[in-house]
Enzyme design. Structure first.
Site, PDB file in Angstrom:
ATOM      1  N   HIS A 257      70.077  38.161  -9.748  1.00 30.15           N
ATOM      2  CA  HIS A 257      69.503  37.385 -10.891  1.00 30.15           C
ATOM      3  C   HIS A 257      70.751  36.611 -11.309  1.00 30.15           C
ATOM      4  CE1 HIS A 257      67.334  41.297 -10.884  1.00 30.15           C
ATOM      5  NE2 HIS A 257      66.355  40.721 -11.501  1.00 30.15           N
TER       6      HIS A 257
ATOM      7  N   ASP B 278      73.232  38.393 -13.268  1.00 34.59           N
ATOM      8  CA  ASP B 278      74.040  39.333 -12.620  1.00 34.59           C
ATOM      9  C   ASP B 278      75.438  38.785 -12.090  1.00 34.59           C
ATOM     10  OD1 ASP B 278      71.635  40.957 -12.573  1.00 34.59           O
ATOM     11  OD2 ASP B 278      71.220  40.573 -10.572  1.00 34.59           O
TER      12      ASP B 278
HETATM   13  C1  XLS Z   1      62.086  45.674 -11.540  1.00 35.55           C
HETATM   14  C2  XLS Z   1      62.090  44.798 -10.359  1.00 35.55           C
HETATM   15  C3  XLS Z   1      63.237  43.943 -10.331  1.00 35.55           C
HETATM   16  C4  XLS Z   1      63.029  42.720  -9.370  1.00 35.55           C
HETATM   17  C5  XLS Z   1      63.787  41.692  -9.541  1.00 35.55           C
HETATM   18  O1  XLS Z   1      61.285  46.908 -11.512  1.00 35.55           O
HETATM   19  O2  XLS Z   1      62.062  45.517  -9.350  1.00 35.55           O
HETATM   20  O3  XLS Z   1      64.502  44.319  -9.953  1.00 35.55           O
HETATM   21  O4  XLS Z   1      63.125  42.964  -7.943  1.00 35.55           O
HETATM   22  O5  XLS Z   1      63.769  40.810 -10.731  1.00 35.55           O
END
Ligand code: XLS
Ligand code: NI
Ligand code: NI
Length: 445
Positions: free
Chosen positions: A109, A112
């Protein structure tokens, strides 16, 4: 296409070399027993079957906090007060870890990778700085970006949603983040771009105009797609379904719901589906069901590989360790053509009480091995058993005669009813469920 170990200013996983393949008899927790990147199975190397990717958020940003207590895992790269310095340390740790594990991809993200600044402009600048550094790391190591995404769910401004927020002002901030994250993904050669609608949903219909929110979501995605294509993004846009958590009802409930949404709004030629095992569990489906559903619609994109806990109702994001489930997944993937430009992203975290740094390696190695072993088993079932023939036979009555004519659309309802009258009561045919289950168990070796 091998990965070169890349260490930054400091070696965070000192004493751990690039993880070797030692075979099934090894008892070394820091070696692969089944995952051998070069080994060819069913015409493809294991590397290409899995296209493993490391999830930046769980593996490098999350130190085990939960709603009841703070983090427990001392991650040395998160130490320090200057957020940009911490971001650089994190990048060093990430590329050291991923290259030592020998995994070809990663996913992130925006937040991150780089911290949010005091303004939209400053946040964008922070991200651009880290993107330049990540580009150099990718070149040095050979690691590539599977997908990028924007975190438009953590910041308090998104408490009522991002693209579906009833306040247009909030939507514009989501747009700014997605624009910058798309630019970052293009700059890093990302193969895909993901939308997980964390807060796109509702808690009560009493305050929600669902139709209007869905129209906004679709419009937002269309504009994101148009911008992505304009700046040269040639990859696939992916929607990641999840039925609930954090909202009570999320709009991207499951694969079937997302297929309907994409078709309703004409997005199905640019968007595909990123399926997560734990989300499937929450929706009351198996992972295999979700993959098959997407593949049958021609909309299968990529996987978030983890597993949930069937006994409780939240996203525990455990590392996939269930061999039986893994075999079912690999059976579907082998029959549907597998991952093309998608991959298997470890959207998984070590347990809060797993506090050694080497636990992070052990967790990933364990999942990679269970999937590699499942691939070998699934391939054997398909080649050295009568499984496919047996399943095909179940439908043999449609292969010729009137059954065939029905499939071709040449019998109307009256003609079908007349056949029932003529043929009388059908003979009972066993579904043989236990036969199939026993067959799978027989090959688990
Ligand atoms: C949350 C999601 C998230 C997505 C990416 O439950 O899995 O981690 O994979 O935003
Ligand atoms: Ni996910
Ligand atoms: Ni998830």
């Amino acid at each position: 296409m091998s990965i070169t170990v890349t260490i930054g200013e400091k070696e965070y996983f000192a004493g751990i070399p690039q993880i070797p393949f030692e075979g099934p008899d090894s008892d070394n927790p820091l070696a692969f027993k089944y995952y051998n990147a070069e080994r060819v199975v069913a015409g493809k190397s294991m590397r290409d079957h899995f296209r493993f990717a490391i999830a930046y958020w769980h593996t490098f940003c999350n130190s085990g906090d939960d709603p009841f207590g703070p983090g427990t895992q001392p991650l040395p790269w998160l130490a320090g007060d200057d957020p940009m310095r911490v971001a650089r340390q994190k990048l060093d740790a990430a590329f050291e870890f991923i290259s030592k594990l020998g995994v070809p991809f990663y996913c992130f993200h925006d937040r991150d990778l780089a911290p949010e600044g005091d303004s939209v402009h400053e946040s964008e600048k922070n991200l651009q700085t880290l993107v330049e550094l990540a580009k150099a790391k990718q070149q040095a190591s050979g690691i590539k970006l599977l997908w990028g995404t924007a975190n438009v769910f953590s910041h308090p401004r998104y408490m009522n949603g991002a693209a579906t927020n009833p306040d247009f002002h909030v939507l514009t901030h989501a747009a700014a983040q997605v624009k910058a994250a798309l630019e970052a993904t293009v700059a890093l050669g990302g193969k895909n771009y993901v939308f997980w609608g964390g807060r796109e949903g509702y808690f009560t219909l009493l305050n929600t105009d669902m139709k209007r929110e869905l129209d906004h979501l679709a419009m937002f995605l269309q504009k994101a797609r148009d911008y992505g294509r304009k700046i040269g993004f040639k990859g696939t846009f992916l929607i990641e379904p999840k039925p609930m958590e954090p909202t009570k009802h999320q709009y991207d409930y499951d694969t079937a719901t997302v297929i309907g949404f994409l078709r309703r709004y004409g997005l199905d030629s640019d968007f595909k589906i990123n399926i997560e095992n734990n989300h499937a569990t929450l929706a009351g489906h198996t992972f295999a069901h979700e993959i098959q559903t997407a593949a049958d619609a021609g909309l299968f994109g990529s996987l978030d590989i983890n597993q949930g806990d069937p006994y409780n109702g939240w996203d525990t994001d455990e590392f996939l360790h269930n061999l039986y489930d893994a075999v079912e997944i690999m059976l579907v993937l082998l029959q549907t053509g597998g991952l093309e430009s998608g991959g298997m992203n470890f959207d998984a975290k070590t347990r809060r009480s797993s506090t050694d740094l080497d636990d992070i390696f052990i967790a990933h190695i364990g999942s990679m091995d269970v999937l590699a072993r499942a691939l070998l088993i699934a391939d054997e079932i398909l080649h050295n058993s009568n499984y496919l023939e047996k399943r095909r036979q179940r439908y043999a009555s449609f292969d010729s005669g009137e059954g065939r004519e029905f499939e071709q659309g040449r019998l109307d309802l009256t003609e079908l009813a007349d056949l029932a009258g003529k043929w009388g009561e059908p003979k009972q045919i066993s579904g043989k469920q236990e036969w199939y289950e026993s067959l799978l168990n027989r090959f688990l070796r």
